[in-house]
Write a protein that holds these residues in place. Structure first.
Motif, mmCIF file in Angstrom:
data_model
loop_
_atom_site.group_PDB
_atom_site.id
_atom_site.type_symbol
_atom_site.label_atom_id
_atom_site.label_comp_id
_atom_site.label_asym_id
_atom_site.label_seq_id
_atom_site.Cartn_x
_atom_site.Cartn_y
_atom_site.Cartn_z
ATOM 1 N N GLY A 57 0.798 -1.342 -0.132
ATOM 2 C CA GLY A 57 0.110 -0.088 0.030
ATOM 3 C C GLY A 57 0.808 1.319 0.043
ATOM 4 O O GLY A 57 1.815 1.390 -0.437
ATOM 5 N N ALA A 58 0.318 2.390 0.521
ATOM 6 C CA ALA A 58 0.849 3.582 0.382
ATOM 7 C C ALA A 58 2.010 3.850 1.486
ATOM 8 O O ALA A 58 2.043 2.948 2.339
ATOM 9 N N SER A 59 3.036 4.751 1.329
ATOM 10 C CA SER A 59 3.968 4.964 2.116
ATOM 11 C C SER A 59 3.588 5.408 3.723
ATOM 12 O O SER A 59 2.114 5.626 3.939
ATOM 13 N N CYS A 60 4.294 5.137 4.528
ATOM 14 C CA CYS A 60 3.804 5.424 6.121
ATOM 15 C C CYS A 60 3.620 6.986 6.074
ATOM 16 O O CYS A 60 2.576 7.202 6.721
ATOM 17 N N THR A 61 4.203 7.827 5.420
ATOM 18 C CA THR A 61 4.007 9.419 5.432
ATOM 19 C C THR A 61 2.765 9.626 4.907
ATOM 20 O O THR A 61 1.814 10.368 5.394
ATOM 21 N N ALA A 62 2.497 9.094 3.533
ATOM 22 C CA ALA A 62 1.029 9.057 3.156
ATOM 23 C C ALA A 62 -0.039 8.781 3.850
ATOM 24 O O ALA A 62 -1.064 9.175 4.133
ATOM 25 N N SER A 63 0.305 7.387 4.627
ATOM 26 C CA SER A 63 -0.905 6.994 5.515
ATOM 27 C C SER A 63 -1.240 7.634 6.468
ATOM 28 O O SER A 63 -2.383 7.897 7.112
ATOM 29 N N ALA A 64 -0.034 8.381 7.155
ATOM 30 C CA ALA A 64 -0.308 9.244 8.303
ATOM 31 C C ALA A 64 -1.145 10.496 8.044
ATOM 32 O O ALA A 64 -1.851 11.047 8.733
ATOM 33 N N THR A 65 -0.616 11.116 6.625
ATOM 34 C CA THR A 65 -1.571 12.243 6.221
ATOM 35 C C THR A 65 -2.722 11.873 6.085
ATOM 36 O O THR A 65 -3.699 12.752 6.315
ATOM 37 N N LYS B 257 6.341 2.627 14.329
ATOM 38 C CA LYS B 257 5.861 1.511 14.329
ATOM 39 C C LYS B 257 5.989 1.197 12.733
ATOM 40 O O LYS B 257 6.261 0.048 12.363
ATOM 41 N N CYS B 258 5.408 2.024 11.767
ATOM 42 C CA CYS B 258 5.500 1.760 10.535
ATOM 43 C C CYS B 258 7.113 1.515 10.011
ATOM 44 O O CYS B 258 7.218 0.511 8.880
ATOM 45 N N GLU B 259 7.985 2.239 10.580
ATOM 46 C CA GLU B 259 9.207 2.103 10.010
ATOM 47 C C GLU B 259 9.990 0.788 10.453
ATOM 48 O O GLU B 259 10.446 -0.009 9.879
ATOM 49 N N LYS B 260 9.504 0.304 11.935
ATOM 50 C CA LYS B 260 9.797 -0.840 12.151
ATOM 51 C C LYS B 260 9.236 -2.087 11.366
ATOM 52 O O LYS B 260 10.066 -2.888 11.271
ATOM 53 N N ASP B 261 8.237 -2.044 10.989
ATOM 54 C CA ASP B 261 7.466 -2.974 10.358
ATOM 55 C C ASP B 261 8.323 -3.039 8.797
ATOM 56 O O ASP B 261 8.426 -4.323 8.457
ATOM 57 N N ALA B 262 8.447 -1.817 8.436
ATOM 58 C CA ALA B 262 9.038 -1.727 6.991
ATOM 59 C C ALA B 262 10.450 -2.404 7.132
ATOM 60 O O ALA B 262 10.851 -3.045 6.319
ATOM 61 N N THR B 263 11.189 -2.187 8.155
ATOM 62 C CA THR B 263 12.647 -2.696 8.318
ATOM 63 C C THR B 263 12.576 -4.344 8.422
ATOM 64 O O THR B 263 13.327 -5.111 8.000
ATOM 65 N N ALA B 264 11.472 -4.699 9.277
ATOM 66 C CA ALA B 264 11.455 -6.284 9.240
ATOM 67 C C ALA B 264 11.105 -6.630 7.859
ATOM 68 O O ALA B 264 11.602 -7.718 7.419
ATOM 69 N N THR B 265 10.137 -6.189 7.085
ATOM 70 C CA THR B 265 9.794 -6.818 5.739
ATOM 71 C C THR B 265 10.980 -6.542 4.796
ATOM 72 O O THR B 265 11.116 -7.607 4.263
ATOM 73 N N CYS B 266 11.810 -5.519 4.806
ATOM 74 C CA CYS B 266 12.790 -5.248 4.142
ATOM 75 C C CYS B 266 13.995 -6.250 4.400
ATOM 76 O O CYS B 266 14.713 -6.856 3.332
#
Length: 85
Positions: A23-31, A46-55
């Motif tokens: 889906g959308a980026s963390c920043t776009a979702s927050a906005t 939390k979004c960055e932590k989740d993205a790090t785990a996924t990456c």
């Protein structure tokens, strides 16, 4: 016939570095959610932590290790989180 050896860093350079976040980026979702202040900060962490785990998982799946994995993960997380602003 020549044999070409590519180290993991060279292989990583050949792979497309795309965002693995759904889906959308963390920043776009927050906005979109109209988050501000502490709520936005918490959401972004939390979004960055989740993205790090996924990456990280994607890098392991692609058999990327060492400095190439670090570079791959950094770019992937940056793409997933989106521009901070």
């Amino acid at each position: 016939m020549r044999t070409i050896w590519l180290g993991s860093w060279a292989l990583a350079a050949l792979l497309p570095l795309t965002s693995f976040a759904e889906g959308a980026s963390c920043t776009a979702s927050a906005t979109e959610k109209k988050l501000a202040g502490a709520a936005k900060t918490s959401f972004m962490k939390k979004c960055e932590k989740d993205a790090t785990a996924t990456c990280d998982a994607a890098a392991v799946e692609k058999k990327i290790f060492g400095a190439a994995k670090t570079s791959f993960t950094k770019k992937c997380v940056k793409d997933s989180v989106g521009a901070v602003g």
